[in-house]
Design a protein around this motif. Structure first.
Motif, PDB file in Angstrom:
ATOM      1  N   PHE A  19      47.547  21.391  28.190  1.00 11.50           N
ATOM      2  CA  PHE A  19      46.207  21.977  28.154  1.00 11.50           C
ATOM      3  C   PHE A  19      46.204  23.417  27.662  1.00 11.50           C
ATOM      4  N   ASP A  20      47.398  23.940  27.287  1.00 11.04           N
ATOM      5  CA  ASP A  20      47.504  25.302  26.757  1.00 11.04           C
ATOM      6  C   ASP A  20      46.935  26.338  27.730  1.00 11.04           C
ATOM      7  N   LEU A  21      47.094  26.061  29.025  1.00  3.56           N
ATOM      8  CA  LEU A  21      46.703  27.019  30.056  1.00  3.56           C
ATOM      9  C   LEU A  21      47.944  27.823  30.442  1.00  3.56           C
ATOM     10  N   SER A  22      47.896  29.118  30.249  1.00  6.30           N
ATOM     11  CA  SER A  22      49.074  29.939  30.495  1.00  6.30           C
ATOM     12  C   SER A  22      49.314  30.146  31.979  1.00  6.30           C
ATOM     13  N   GLU A  23      50.512  30.594  32.299  1.00  2.00           N
ATOM     14  CA  GLU A  23      50.858  30.925  33.674  1.00  2.00           C
ATOM     15  C   GLU A  23      49.908  31.990  34.215  1.00  2.00           C
ATOM     16  N   GLU A  24      49.533  32.920  33.353  1.00  2.00           N
ATOM     17  CA  GLU A  24      48.639  34.002  33.768  1.00  2.00           C
ATOM     18  C   GLU A  24      47.248  33.477  34.124  1.00  2.00           C
ATOM     19  N   ILE A  25      46.747  32.507  33.357  1.00  2.00           N
ATOM     20  CA  ILE A  25      45.433  31.922  33.664  1.00  2.00           C
ATOM     21  C   ILE A  25      45.462  31.241  35.027  1.00  2.00           C
ATOM     22  N   LEU A  26      46.513  30.464  35.274  1.00  3.42           N
ATOM     23  CA  LEU A  26      46.625  29.793  36.566  1.00  3.42           C
ATOM     24  C   LEU A  26      46.701  30.807  37.706  1.00  3.42           C
ATOM     25  N   MET A  27      47.423  31.895  37.472  1.00  5.70           N
ATOM     26  CA  MET A  27      47.576  32.918  38.507  1.00  5.70           C
ATOM     27  C   MET A  27      46.253  33.600  38.818  1.00  5.70           C
ATOM     28  N   GLU A  28      45.473  33.883  37.789  1.00  7.20           N
ATOM     29  CA  GLU A  28      44.164  34.520  38.014  1.00  7.20           C
ATOM     30  C   GLU A  28      43.273  33.617  38.874  1.00  7.20           C
ATOM     31  N   HIS A  29      43.280  32.330  38.594  1.00  3.12           N
ATOM     32  CA  HIS A  29      42.465  31.406  39.393  1.00  3.12           C
ATOM     33  C   HIS A  29      43.007  31.272  40.813  1.00  3.12           C
ATOM     34  N   ALA A  30      44.323  31.301  40.958  1.00  2.00           N
ATOM     35  CA  ALA A  30      44.912  31.245  42.301  1.00  2.00           C
ATOM     36  C   ALA A  30      44.443  32.436  43.130  1.00  2.00           C
ATOM     37  N   ALA A  31      44.480  33.627  42.521  1.00  2.00           N
ATOM     38  CA  ALA A  31      44.043  34.825  43.229  1.00  2.00           C
ATOM     39  C   ALA A  31      42.557  34.776  43.544  1.00  2.00           C
ATOM     40  N   GLN A  32      41.772  34.194  42.656  1.00  2.00           N
ATOM     41  CA  GLN A  32      40.343  34.062  42.923  1.00  2.00           C
ATOM     42  C   GLN A  32      40.086  33.147  44.123  1.00  2.00           C
ATOM     43  N   GLY A  33      40.913  32.129  44.279  1.00  2.00           N
ATOM     44  CA  GLY A  33      40.779  31.259  45.443  1.00  2.00           C
ATOM     45  C   GLY A  33      41.010  32.030  46.734  1.00  2.00           C
ATOM     46  N   MET A  34      42.020  32.888  46.754  1.00  2.00           N
ATOM     47  CA  MET A  34      42.259  33.712  47.941  1.00  2.00           C
ATOM     48  C   MET A  34      41.170  34.756  48.107  1.00  2.00           C
ATOM     49  N   GLU A  35      40.688  35.288  46.981  1.00  2.00           N
ATOM     50  CA  GLU A  35      39.601  36.275  47.054  1.00  2.00           C
ATOM     51  C   GLU A  35      38.389  35.692  47.778  1.00  2.00           C
ATOM     52  N   ARG A  36      38.050  34.451  47.449  1.00  2.00           N
ATOM     53  CA  ARG A  36      36.908  33.814  48.114  1.00  2.00           C
ATOM     54  C   ARG A  36      37.148  33.672  49.615  1.00  2.00           C
ATOM     55  N   ALA A  37      38.385  33.354  49.972  1.00  2.00           N
ATOM     56  CA  ALA A  37      38.707  33.211  51.396  1.00  2.00           C
ATOM     57  C   ALA A  37      38.544  34.538  52.128  1.00  2.00           C
ATOM     58  N   VAL A  38      38.953  35.641  51.494  1.00  2.00           N
ATOM     59  CA  VAL A  38      38.800  36.964  52.106  1.00  2.00           C
ATOM     60  C   VAL A  38      37.328  37.338  52.219  1.00  2.00           C
ATOM     61  N   ARG A  39      36.583  37.159  51.122  1.00  2.00           N
ATOM     62  CA  ARG A  39      35.170  37.560  51.116  1.00  2.00           C
ATOM     63  C   ARG A  39      34.340  36.705  52.074  1.00  2.00           C
ATOM     64  N   ASP A  40      34.744  35.442  52.257  1.00  2.00           N
ATOM     65  CA  ASP A  40      34.021  34.589  53.209  1.00  2.00           C
ATOM     66  C   ASP A  40      34.220  35.065  54.648  1.00  2.00           C
TER      67      ASP A  40
END
Length: 471
Positions: A19-40
């Motif tokens: 899918f040509d998704l880089s390691e960096e793209i996956l990492m940004e989304h991973a961090a966004q998942g944790m960000e939502r958990a913190v903000r919630d």
């Protein structure tokens, strides 16, 4: 029902290559998942301690620090520095925002994020790691683990200790390590972070699945002209401790079996009026439950021959795991469910000449031992009791994580046997009987309104009446 994987390395690799998704793209989304958990959980202005390790799990934590910086008081602690390429890149970015790296663990944070090691832990925590995890566990504040609580090894065992999370945000897909019996006290609520594409695309084939409340399919009655003969006849073999058979039979009757007979050549005292008793196996028996309170010296020659000759669906529990004739029963019958707890499972494996592990060995690798049994006896369904119950059949493993401390009472296993046997008697396949009986058992515990220590087996049986399919 959700998919579970041993790990996600191949899934990530597929994202890079297909899918040509880089390691960096996956990492940004991973961090966004944790960000939502913190903000919630915490309002802007709250203090957040992020403890990040040297690899890509730590890089997720460093990326999270960048996403939260400016809205929260961030303390980013890097006890091992930043070693992986992604960790160094994310550290450079966060430093360019003016965030200073903490020299020690912050005191009294509102939120603590563990991004030390996660799924990358391949060896025991070193002394420094144990000291850090121990200090984090002693702090107040809401605790979030990145991917897998640090200290949990790939089989789900604390090695030797682990971070105790209120929530685990796991990356991309569920991992097997999160669902061991030992891991349950460390993971808290488990949430999957999307890595930039739907889980239906990210995930591929697996042989391990997580059961959910919405998978529950109870034996609803829709025909207004139905009669008791339409819903099966369960025969429960009563042994020396007949109370176990009474609990099993009572649960089965409450769960919809049309008729339940307790088979014993001795009069069963205090038998509920709704349960019948016989000295022989009833002719119209549609399933048999045996083992609970049976006694290991009991050798029901007639019962064995009748079950084998007619291939009657049979649930096998407790004392049956210790008797040699079990091997012939499992080899000859095609509709069997075996429901041991770990000690009984240890005896079962020895009785069947599969292996001779002790209980601690089984608990350290429940998935592996369940699959070994399933490979040796592919016609049988194994329901291995525990904090996270495993159901294994034909190399597929289903995890029921819904059980609670309410079930840690004498007689609880007899109720479970009755629930599964009830569904066998009503025509469910052995696999579906095990899955739905196990879910019913766990949901009864969750629905119980009394104190967690106060439930009895009879209370669980009463809860059966309120079970309904999840919408």
């Amino acid at each position: 029902m959700q998919k579970i994987f041993d790990d996600c390395y191949e899934l990530d690799k597929r994202c890079y290559e297909k899918f040509d998704l880089s390691e960096e793209i996956l990492m940004e989304h991973a961090a966004q998942g944790m960000e939502r958990a913190v903000r919630d959980k915490a309002a802007p202005g709250s203090s957040v301690l992020i403890v990040a390790g040297p690899g890509n799990n730590g890089a997720d934590g460093i990326t999270l620090a960048r996403l939260l910086h400016g809205d929260y008081h961030i303390s980013l602690y890097l006890p091992y520095g930043a070693r992986s390429a992604m960790a160094r890149l994310q550290l450079k970015r966060v430093q360019q925002l003016g965030l200073d790296i903490a020299g020690s663990l912050a005191e009294h944070p509102d939120v603590i994020v563990d991004a030390l090691f996660g799924a990358g832990l391949s060896k025991a925590l070193d002394i420094r790691g144990m000291e850090i995890v121990d200090r984090l566990n002693g702090m107040g504040g809401y605790k979030i683990a990145c991917d897998i609580p640090s200290g949990i090894d790939p089989d789900g065992n604390p090695n030797p200790i682990a971070f105790i999370a209120d929530k685990t945000v796991t990356m991309g897909a569920l991992k097997k390590a999160l669902f061991s019996d030992f891991a349950k006290q460390y993971t808290g609520e488990i949430e999957v972070a999307n890595l930039g594409l739907s889980r239906s695309i990210y995930e591929h084939h697996t042989e391990t699945f997580l059961l959910e409340a919405k998978d529950f399919n109870p034996p609803e009655r829709e025909n207004p002209a139905a009669h008791k003969g339409d819903f099966g006849h369960l025969c429960v073999i009563a042994g020396k401790k007949s109370g176990a058979a009474v609990l099993c039979g009572s649960a089965a009757l409450r769960f919809g079996t049309g008729l339940v007979t307790l088979m014993s050549d001795r009069q069963i005292e205090n038998r509920p009026y709704s349960l019948m008793q016989s000295g022989d196996l009833p002719e119209n028996t549609s399933a048999v439950a045996m083992g609970m309170g049976l006694g290991v010296e009991y050798d029901p020659i007639m019962i064995k021959s009748t079950i084998i000759e007619n291939d009657i669906p049979v649930l096998l529990d407790a004392d049956v795991c210790y008797v040699p004739w079990l091997k012939k029963l499992l080899e000859k019958c095609s509709k069997t469910v075996v429901t041991p707890h770990p000690k009984e499972f240890s005896a079962l494996l020895k009785t069947l000449d599969i292996d001779d592990p002790d209980v601690s060995e089984i608990q350290r690798d429940r998935f592996g031992w369940a699959r070994r049994f399933s490979e040796a006896y592919p016609k049988s369904v194994l329901l291995l009791k525990g904090a996270n119950t495993l159901i294994a059949h034909e190399n597929m493993v289903y995890v029921n994580p819904l059980g609670t401390q309410v079930l840690a009472q004498a007689g609880s296993g007899d109720v479970l046997s009755g629930l599964v046997a009830s569904l066998l008697a009503q025509g469910y396949t052995p696999l579906n009987a095990a899955i739905n009986g196990s879910l019913a058992h766990a949901l009864c515990a969750r629905n119980y309104k009394g104190a967690g220590y106060s439930a009895t087996a009879e209370d669980l049986i009463e809860e059966i009446r309120w079970l309904k399919p999840s919408l």
